[in-house]
Motif scaffolding. Sequence first.
Motif, PDB file in Angstrom:
ATOM      1  N   SER A 137      -3.448 -10.250   1.689  1.00  0.00           N
ATOM      2  CA  SER A 137      -4.686  -9.253   1.468  1.00  0.00           C
ATOM      3  C   SER A 137      -5.524  -9.920   0.344  1.00  0.00           C
ATOM      4  O   SER A 137      -5.147 -10.427  -0.613  1.00  0.00           O
ATOM      5  CB  SER A 137      -4.089  -7.913   1.245  1.00  0.00           C
ATOM      6  OG  SER A 137      -5.094  -7.074   0.652  1.00  0.00           O
TER       7      SER A 137
ATOM      8  N   ASP B  76       5.436  -9.330   3.269  1.00  0.00           N
ATOM      9  CA  ASP B  76       4.139  -8.751   2.809  1.00  0.00           C
ATOM     10  C   ASP B  76       3.807  -9.556   1.475  1.00  0.00           C
ATOM     11  O   ASP B  76       4.581  -9.291   0.334  1.00  0.00           O
ATOM     12  CB  ASP B  76       4.305  -7.075   2.547  1.00  0.00           C
ATOM     13  CG  ASP B  76       3.035  -6.638   1.911  1.00  0.00           C
ATOM     14  OD1 ASP B  76       2.197  -7.287   1.459  1.00  0.00           O
ATOM     15  OD2 ASP B  76       3.083  -5.139   1.797  1.00  0.00           O
TER      16      ASP B  76
ATOM     17  N   SER C 283      -7.144  -7.424  -1.042  1.00  0.00           N
ATOM     18  CA  SER C 283      -7.277  -6.266  -2.127  1.00  0.00           C
ATOM     19  C   SER C 283      -6.996  -6.215  -3.346  1.00  0.00           C
ATOM     20  O   SER C 283      -7.915  -6.204  -4.373  1.00  0.00           O
ATOM     21  CB  SER C 283      -6.480  -5.136  -1.266  1.00  0.00           C
ATOM     22  OG  SER C 283      -7.155  -4.624  -0.345  1.00  0.00           O
ATOM     23  N   LYS C 284      -5.701  -7.015  -3.911  1.00  0.00           N
ATOM     24  CA  LYS C 284      -5.433  -6.968  -4.991  1.00  0.00           C
ATOM     25  C   LYS C 284      -5.758  -8.392  -5.951  1.00  0.00           C
ATOM     26  O   LYS C 284      -5.771  -8.252  -7.110  1.00  0.00           O
ATOM     27  CB  LYS C 284      -3.785  -6.679  -5.156  1.00  0.00           C
ATOM     28  CG  LYS C 284      -3.458  -5.594  -4.178  1.00  0.00           C
ATOM     29  CD  LYS C 284      -4.112  -4.108  -4.841  1.00  0.00           C
ATOM     30  CE  LYS C 284      -4.073  -3.145  -3.744  1.00  0.00           C
ATOM     31  NZ  LYS C 284      -2.667  -2.328  -3.933  1.00  0.00           N
TER      32      LYS C 284
ATOM     33  N   TYR D 253       0.746  -9.289  -3.101  1.00  0.00           N
ATOM     34  CA  TYR D 253       0.639  -9.558  -4.685  1.00  0.00           C
ATOM     35  C   TYR D 253       0.688 -11.175  -5.077  1.00  0.00           C
ATOM     36  O   TYR D 253       0.913 -11.238  -6.349  1.00  0.00           O
ATOM     37  CB  TYR D 253       1.486  -8.553  -5.469  1.00  0.00           C
ATOM     38  CG  TYR D 253       1.226  -7.072  -5.258  1.00  0.00           C
ATOM     39  CD1 TYR D 253      -0.013  -6.598  -5.990  1.00  0.00           C
ATOM     40  CD2 TYR D 253       1.608  -6.276  -4.035  1.00  0.00           C
ATOM     41  CE1 TYR D 253      -0.464  -5.289  -5.972  1.00  0.00           C
ATOM     42  CE2 TYR D 253       1.286  -4.965  -4.075  1.00  0.00           C
ATOM     43  CZ  TYR D 253       0.309  -4.462  -4.717  1.00  0.00           C
ATOM     44  OH  TYR D 253      -0.146  -3.315  -4.543  1.00  0.00           O
TER      45      TYR D 253
HETATM   46  N1  PLP Z   1       1.106  -4.090   1.057  1.00  0.00           N
HETATM   47  C1  PLP Z   1       1.547  -3.551  -0.258  1.00  0.00           C
HETATM   48  C2  PLP Z   1       2.810  -3.981  -0.924  1.00  0.00           C
HETATM   49  C3  PLP Z   1       0.514  -2.556  -1.263  1.00  0.00           C
HETATM   50  O1  PLP Z   1       0.921  -2.341  -2.284  1.00  0.00           O
HETATM   51  C4  PLP Z   1      -0.615  -2.387  -0.638  1.00  0.00           C
HETATM   52  C5  PLP Z   1      -1.553  -1.499  -1.264  1.00  0.00           C
HETATM   53  O2  PLP Z   1      -1.437  -0.892  -2.226  1.00  0.00           O
HETATM   54  C6  PLP Z   1      -1.004  -2.871   0.570  1.00  0.00           C
HETATM   55  C7  PLP Z   1       0.005  -3.685   1.464  1.00  0.00           C
HETATM   56  C8  PLP Z   1      -2.191  -2.605   1.478  1.00  0.00           C
HETATM   57  O3  PLP Z   1      -3.279  -3.460   1.143  1.00  0.00           O
HETATM   58  P1  PLP Z   1      -4.582  -3.374   1.956  1.00  0.00           P
HETATM   59  O4  PLP Z   1      -5.544  -2.759   0.895  1.00  0.00           O
HETATM   60  O5  PLP Z   1      -4.844  -4.986   2.061  1.00  0.00           O
HETATM   61  O6  PLP Z   1      -4.416  -2.820   3.224  1.00  0.00           O
END
Ligand code: PLP
Length: 386
Positions: free
Chosen positions: A234, A203, A236-237, A206
């Motif tokens: 992702s 994963d 997302s962050k 980040y």
């Molecule tokens: N992996 C980790 C370590 C996360 O902290 C998060 C979300 O906080 C995710 C995955 C989920 O991310 P996504 O918004 O892409 O589903």
Amino acid sequence: MNVNTHLQQMKSGYLFTEIVNRTKAYQEEHPDAEILRLGVGDITRPLPAPIVEAMHRAVEEMGQPDTFRGYGLENGYAWLRQAILDNEYTPRGIDLTLDEVFISDGAGSDLGNLSELFDVRNTVAVLDPSYPAYEDTTLMAGRPIVFLPCTVENNFVPELPKVRVDIIYLCYPNNPLGTVLTREQMAQWVRYARENKSIIIFDAAYEAFIQSPDIPHSIYEIPGAKEVAIEVCSYSKSAGFTGVRCGYTVVPKATGLQAMWLRRQCTKYNGTSYISQRGAMAAYTPEGKAAIRTNITYYQQTAQLLLNGLRQLGYEAYGGVHAPYIWCRVPQGYTSWSFFDLLLDRCQVVCTPGAGFGPSGEGYVRFSAFSKREDCIEALERMEQL
Ligand code: PLP
């Protein structure tokens, strides 16, 4: 019918729901309290303008007969997958093909769904503490689980499993610890997986926060990883997509799993929205890259401020350099939940209790640098009065 008893027997209450409930109860009892939320890992800065503009254009296209699009490919538009190769992998000397990249609706879904590739009897190794999705997914499927403690004694670096495991979830930069693995530490995991015919689900949500050129952004920077690792990424962050939803997962053919994953996706996933993918594409334009970097720098500086501030107050605090999270030891005599309650009650500050991330998280809380900068400064001032 019989229900999934594994799911039924899971302990109730998702960590973040419990935090929300306790915070809400406090606010109801103290309507005037100005609560500072330093707990949840959701981003707080709005989407960068180049991404918003790209999505606006995509919406317009969807409204015109000549440019409207219906279902896309299950694994995503080729232009986005190509941009991912060109920007994330080729510059790092990683050779992947277009069909090894799968556009997703974010890391969260795939982290759970990928487990469908594997036999239910497979043993799964999960870092302790860790982001709850890995353990929860494993428990829901009824798979045996092996915890790999990350404690101050091992410098928060997990040791290789003592028993053989089939599936290993690794997350670096780590949530909640805020730690990273060196190239050599990551190589040990790749060696382990190769020797034991295990698979690593890496994963990398980040990776954009890594500040040192010595720290690998992708597990595929380690020679031999393509045979034994799936990487989940992702927007997302990095690009602020927590509410937009877009990410990508790399399943190399060398794992022997790429065709199976495509097969699974074709049945169960009808693709990420065109608009989200256009937004993600804008993350690779010069303007998009610059705007994203500005946001990440802001969060990195907030993390630095939190880390320094907590240390100055006498706390043992870790992480916060290559990740937006600070892992902080609670004072003697407190558990992670009792310290959470203390901070809420006396400082009106919300953190995340470490115990919610696994047994080794007891005795710690997590602070998030996605919080507003002014809230962090104010929280540190209030904590000084404790
Ligand atoms: N992996 C980790 C370590 C996360 O902290 C998060 C979300 O906080 C995710 C995955 C989920 O991310 P996504 O918004 O892409 O589903």
